[in-house]
Motif scaffolding. Structure first.
Motif, short mmCIF file in Angstrom:
data_model
loop_
_atom_site.label_atom_id
_atom_site.label_comp_id
_atom_site.label_asym_id
_atom_site.label_seq_id
_atom_site.Cartn_x
_atom_site.Cartn_y
_atom_site.Cartn_z
N LEU A 167 -2.67 5.17 1.96
CA LEU A 167 -2.93 5.02 3.39
C LEU A 167 -3.35 6.35 4.01
CD1 LEU A 167 -3.06 3.32 5.93
CD2 LEU A 167 -0.59 3.66 6.21
N GLU B 281 5.73 5.73 10.07
CA GLU B 281 6.46 4.48 9.84
C GLU B 281 7.76 4.43 10.63
OE1 GLU B 281 7.00 4.27 5.62
OE2 GLU B 281 5.02 3.40 5.30
N GLN C 147 1.11 12.01 2.76
CA GLN C 147 2.20 11.06 2.56
C GLN C 147 3.33 11.30 3.56
OE1 GLN C 147 5.45 11.97 1.00
NE2 GLN C 147 6.13 9.93 1.56
N VAL D 141 2.45 9.98 7.04
CA VAL D 141 2.51 8.51 7.06
C VAL D 141 3.97 8.07 7.12
CG1 VAL D 141 2.05 6.39 5.77
CG2 VAL D 141 0.30 8.17 5.93
N ILE E 36 0.85 -1.19 0.00
CA ILE E 36 0.00 0.00 0.00
C ILE E 36 0.89 1.24 0.00
CG2 ILE E 36 -1.73 1.29 1.32
CD1 ILE E 36 -2.62 -1.43 2.48
N GLU F 185 -6.93 6.94 3.26
CA GLU F 185 -7.78 6.09 4.09
C GLU F 185 -7.89 6.61 5.52
OE1 GLU F 185 -9.64 3.32 3.51
OE2 GLU F 185 -9.19 3.30 1.37
N LEU F 186 -6.81 7.23 6.02
CA LEU F 186 -6.79 7.71 7.40
C LEU F 186 -7.55 9.02 7.58
CD1 LEU F 186 -3.13 6.82 8.37
CD2 LEU F 186 -5.22 5.75 9.24
N TRP G 132 -4.35 13.72 7.08
CA TRP G 132 -3.18 12.90 6.82
C TRP G 132 -2.65 13.17 5.42
CZ3 TRP G 132 -0.48 9.55 9.91
CH2 TRP G 132 -1.01 9.35 11.18
N GLN H 25 1.99 5.11 0.56
CA GLN H 25 1.77 6.04 1.66
C GLN H 25 0.62 7.00 1.36
OE1 GLN H 25 5.70 7.72 2.12
NE2 GLN H 25 6.29 6.15 3.60
N ALA I 160 -7.98 1.00 8.51
CA ALA I 160 -7.57 1.44 7.18
C ALA I 160 -6.88 0.32 6.40
CB ALA I 160 -6.64 2.65 7.28
N LEU I 161 -6.07 -0.48 7.08
CA LEU I 161 -5.33 -1.56 6.43
C LEU I 161 -6.14 -2.85 6.33
CD1 LEU I 161 -1.87 -0.99 8.15
CD2 LEU I 161 -2.47 -0.46 5.78
N LEU J 150 -5.34 2.70 12.08
CA LEU J 150 -4.49 2.01 11.10
C LEU J 150 -5.03 0.63 10.79
CD1 LEU J 150 -0.96 2.99 12.41
CD2 LEU J 150 -1.91 3.58 10.18
#
Length: 83
Positions: free
Chosen positions: A9, A26, A19, A22, A4, A12-13, A17, A6, A42-43, A39
């Motif tokens: 994600l 990480e 990149q 995110v 996925i 989705e968050l 949010w 960044q 979202a995942l 998270l």
């Protein structure tokens, strides 16, 4: 590991949010429980999968599961339509 991006994600968050945020996430050693739950949703994986993730074990599982094309089925969905 899930493939996925960044940006995806971050989308989705939620709108707060991006990149870069995110990417910083990480790098964290610990994630707050509320964010961990977001998270997870979202995942589409359980919180425990994130909490117990071990990259070395995951890579070993993947490398021990697939060896070249061994075990893969050569499937062509168009072949059945041709006949």
């Amino acid at each position: 590991m899930l493939g996925i991006k960044q940006d995806a994600l971050a989308w989705e968050l939620g709108e707060d949010w991006n990149q870069q945020k995110v990417s910083l996430l990480e790098q964290k050693e610990a994630i707050e429980p509320i964010l961990l739950q977001k998270l997870s949703l979202a995942l589409k994986i359980p919180v425990e999968a994130i909490q117990n993730f071990d990259e070395e074990k995951a890579v070993n599982i993947i490398s021990n599961t697939f060896h070249g094309t061994q075990g893969l089925i050569n499937y062509n969905p168009l072949a059945s339509e041709i006949n």
